[in-house]
Design a protein around this motif. Structure first.
Motif, PDB file in Angstrom:
ATOM      1  N   LEU A  84       0.860  -1.183   0.000  1.00  0.00           N
ATOM      2  CA  LEU A  84       0.000   0.000   0.000  1.00  0.00           C
ATOM      3  C   LEU A  84       0.894   1.229   0.000  1.00  0.00           C
ATOM      4  O   LEU A  84       1.759   1.369   0.853  1.00  0.00           O
ATOM      5  N   SER A  85       0.702   2.092  -0.968  1.00  0.00           N
ATOM      6  CA  SER A  85       1.423   3.362  -0.962  1.00  0.00           C
ATOM      7  C   SER A  85       0.419   4.475  -1.209  1.00  0.00           C
ATOM      8  O   SER A  85      -0.661   4.242  -1.750  1.00  0.00           O
ATOM      9  N   HIS A  86       0.771   5.681  -0.831  1.00  0.00           N
ATOM     10  CA  HIS A  86      -0.141   6.805  -0.952  1.00  0.00           C
ATOM     11  C   HIS A  86      -0.376   7.228  -2.400  1.00  0.00           C
ATOM     12  O   HIS A  86      -1.342   7.923  -2.688  1.00  0.00           O
ATOM     13  N   THR A  87       0.505   6.811  -3.288  1.00  0.00           N
ATOM     14  CA  THR A  87       0.369   7.218  -4.682  1.00  0.00           C
ATOM     15  C   THR A  87       0.024   6.059  -5.611  1.00  0.00           C
ATOM     16  O   THR A  87       0.010   6.239  -6.816  1.00  0.00           O
ATOM     17  N   GLY A  88      -0.244   4.890  -5.060  1.00  0.00           N
ATOM     18  CA  GLY A  88      -0.611   3.738  -5.886  1.00  0.00           C
ATOM     19  C   GLY A  88       0.616   3.035  -6.404  1.00  0.00           C
ATOM     20  O   GLY A  88       1.716   3.353  -5.998  1.00  0.00           O
ATOM     21  N   PRO A  89       0.478   2.032  -7.240  1.00  0.00           N
ATOM     22  CA  PRO A  89      -0.766   1.484  -7.748  1.00  0.00           C
ATOM     23  C   PRO A  89      -1.520   0.707  -6.669  1.00  0.00           C
ATOM     24  O   PRO A  89      -0.954   0.370  -5.633  1.00  0.00           O
ATOM     25  N   PHE A  90      -2.783   0.416  -6.951  1.00  0.00           N
ATOM     26  CA  PHE A  90      -3.574  -0.362  -6.016  1.00  0.00           C
ATOM     27  C   PHE A  90      -2.950  -1.740  -5.839  1.00  0.00           C
ATOM     28  O   PHE A  90      -2.353  -2.273  -6.773  1.00  0.00           O
ATOM     29  N   PRO A  91      -3.081  -2.328  -4.656  1.00  0.00           N
ATOM     30  CA  PRO A  91      -2.481  -3.652  -4.425  1.00  0.00           C
ATOM     31  C   PRO A  91      -2.907  -4.698  -5.452  1.00  0.00           C
ATOM     32  O   PRO A  91      -2.109  -5.524  -5.856  1.00  0.00           O
ATOM     33  N   TRP A  92      -4.147  -4.669  -5.913  1.00  0.00           N
ATOM     34  CA  TRP A  92      -4.633  -5.681  -6.852  1.00  0.00           C
ATOM     35  C   TRP A  92      -4.160  -5.444  -8.272  1.00  0.00           C
ATOM     36  O   TRP A  92      -4.362  -6.279  -9.134  1.00  0.00           O
ATOM     37  N   LYS A  93      -3.488  -4.314  -8.518  1.00  0.00           N
ATOM     38  CA  LYS A  93      -2.948  -4.043  -9.851  1.00  0.00           C
ATOM     39  C   LYS A  93      -1.433  -4.230  -9.898  1.00  0.00           C
ATOM     40  O   LYS A  93      -0.810  -3.957 -10.908  1.00  0.00           O
ATOM     41  N   GLN A  94      -0.852  -4.707  -8.811  1.00  0.00           N
ATOM     42  CA  GLN A  94       0.587  -4.929  -8.761  1.00  0.00           C
ATOM     43  C   GLN A  94       0.911  -6.314  -9.321  1.00  0.00           C
ATOM     44  O   GLN A  94       0.104  -7.237  -9.234  1.00  0.00           O
ATOM     45  N   MET A  95       2.091  -6.437  -9.875  1.00  0.00           N
ATOM     46  CA  MET A  95       2.518  -7.670 -10.535  1.00  0.00           C
ATOM     47  C   MET A  95       2.443  -8.889  -9.624  1.00  0.00           C
ATOM     48  O   MET A  95       2.111  -9.969 -10.060  1.00  0.00           O
ATOM     49  N   ASN A  96       2.763  -8.716  -8.350  1.00  0.00           N
ATOM     50  CA  ASN A  96       2.828  -9.858  -7.440  1.00  0.00           C
ATOM     51  C   ASN A  96       1.500 -10.101  -6.722  1.00  0.00           C
ATOM     52  O   ASN A  96       1.444 -10.908  -5.812  1.00  0.00           O
ATOM     53  N   ALA A  97       0.444  -9.446  -7.131  1.00  0.00           N
ATOM     54  CA  ALA A  97      -0.841  -9.574  -6.445  1.00  0.00           C
ATOM     55  C   ALA A  97      -1.551 -10.852  -6.866  1.00  0.00           C
ATOM     56  O   ALA A  97      -1.723 -11.112  -8.048  1.00  0.00           O
ATOM     57  N   SER A  98      -1.929 -11.638  -5.890  1.00  0.00           N
ATOM     58  CA  SER A  98      -2.722 -12.837  -6.128  1.00  0.00           C
ATOM     59  C   SER A  98      -3.956 -12.760  -5.255  1.00  0.00           C
ATOM     60  O   SER A  98      -3.849 -12.652  -4.037  1.00  0.00           O
ATOM     61  N   PRO A  99      -5.138 -12.823  -5.862  1.00  0.00           N
ATOM     62  CA  PRO A  99      -6.351 -12.745  -5.048  1.00  0.00           C
ATOM     63  C   PRO A  99      -6.539 -14.005  -4.227  1.00  0.00           C
ATOM     64  O   PRO A  99      -6.054 -15.082  -4.589  1.00  0.00           O
ATOM     65  N   ILE A 100      -7.223 -13.852  -3.106  1.00  0.00           N
ATOM     66  CA  ILE A 100      -7.606 -15.016  -2.316  1.00  0.00           C
ATOM     67  C   ILE A 100      -9.122 -15.036  -2.235  1.00  0.00           C
ATOM     68  O   ILE A 100      -9.775 -13.999  -2.272  1.00  0.00           O
ATOM     69  N   ASP A 101      -9.670 -16.233  -2.180  1.00  0.00           N
ATOM     70  CA  ASP A 101     -11.118 -16.403  -2.071  1.00  0.00           C
ATOM     71  C   ASP A 101     -11.472 -16.400  -0.602  1.00  0.00           C
ATOM     72  O   ASP A 101     -11.080 -17.309   0.128  1.00  0.00           O
ATOM     73  N   VAL A 102     -12.185 -15.381  -0.148  1.00  0.00           N
ATOM     74  CA  VAL A 102     -12.511 -15.284   1.269  1.00  0.00           C
ATOM     75  C   VAL A 102     -13.853 -15.925   1.610  1.00  0.00           C
ATOM     76  O   VAL A 102     -14.208 -16.018   2.774  1.00  0.00           O
ATOM     77  N   SER A 103     -14.588 -16.394   0.593  1.00  0.00           N
ATOM     78  CA  SER A 103     -15.892 -16.994   0.884  1.00  0.00           C
ATOM     79  C   SER A 103     -15.744 -18.300   1.657  1.00  0.00           C
ATOM     80  O   SER A 103     -16.611 -18.662   2.436  1.00  0.00           O
TER      81      SER A 103
END
Length: 176
Positions: free
Chosen positions: A75-94
């Motif tokens: 997380l940084s004040h100027t972005g990019p959003f965490p989900w738009k970063q190269m190393n971002a992998s979503p997790i299924d929270v359901s």
């Protein structure tokens, strides 16, 4: 991806602990450890996760994501959003073991505040679970744009103005 139960067992064996010793260190029964490892109990509260990571002498991120994960999105004040970063992998929270109190049925992302950033209520080294959303009709902490800066704000209600809401903070864990 390895399940949390499998990681608990792997980390317990790596720490050369039997179930009874690990249970004593956390303050639960050895049957509870068996249920966690088998996946019979899927919800583990925040305090237990912290105690478990401490007893297994690993970080929360290792406990939740394993050793072979790439670096966490930042997380940084100027972005990019965490989900738009190269190393971002979503997790299924359901079907998650995480103690999420919100009804969330979409991918979410674990991130950590970047160096020299301040995202109250997060501190350096904390882990944050963020759910990207256009609009979420509930009070909570949101990642919002304030001019060209990103910050986390607590909203008791969604604003009537066009405040850009980028994500809701689903839960967070203190660094240990």
């Amino acid at each position: 991806m390895q399940s949390l139960g499998a990681r608990i067992k792997e980390l317990r064996l790596r720490a050369e602990l039997n179930k009874a010793e690990l249970a004593r260190r956390i303050g639960v029964s050895d049957v509870t450890i068996s249920y966690w490892e088998s996946g019979a109990i899927k919800q583990i509260g925040h305090e237990r996760l912290v105690a478990l990571a401490d007893a297994l002498t690993c970080s929360l991120s290792t406990l939740l994501e394993g050793d072979n994960r790439s670096a966490l999105p930042v997380l940084s004040h100027t972005g990019p959003f965490p989900w738009k970063q190269m190393n971002a992998s979503p997790i299924d929270v359901s079907d998650s073991v995480l103690p999420i109190r919100l009804p969330w049925h979409a991918p979410a992302f674990i991130a950590t505040p970047g160096p020299d950033t301040h995202f109250d209520p997060l501190k350096a080294g904390d882990l944050a679970l963020l759910g990207p959303t256009e609009v979420f009709q509930q009070a909570g902490h949101y990642l919002v744009s304030n001019g060209s800066q990103l910050e986390i704000k607590h909203l008791d209600a969604l604003p009537s103005s066009e405040l850009p809401l980028h994500a809701i903070l689903l839960c967070h864990w203190r660094a240990v």
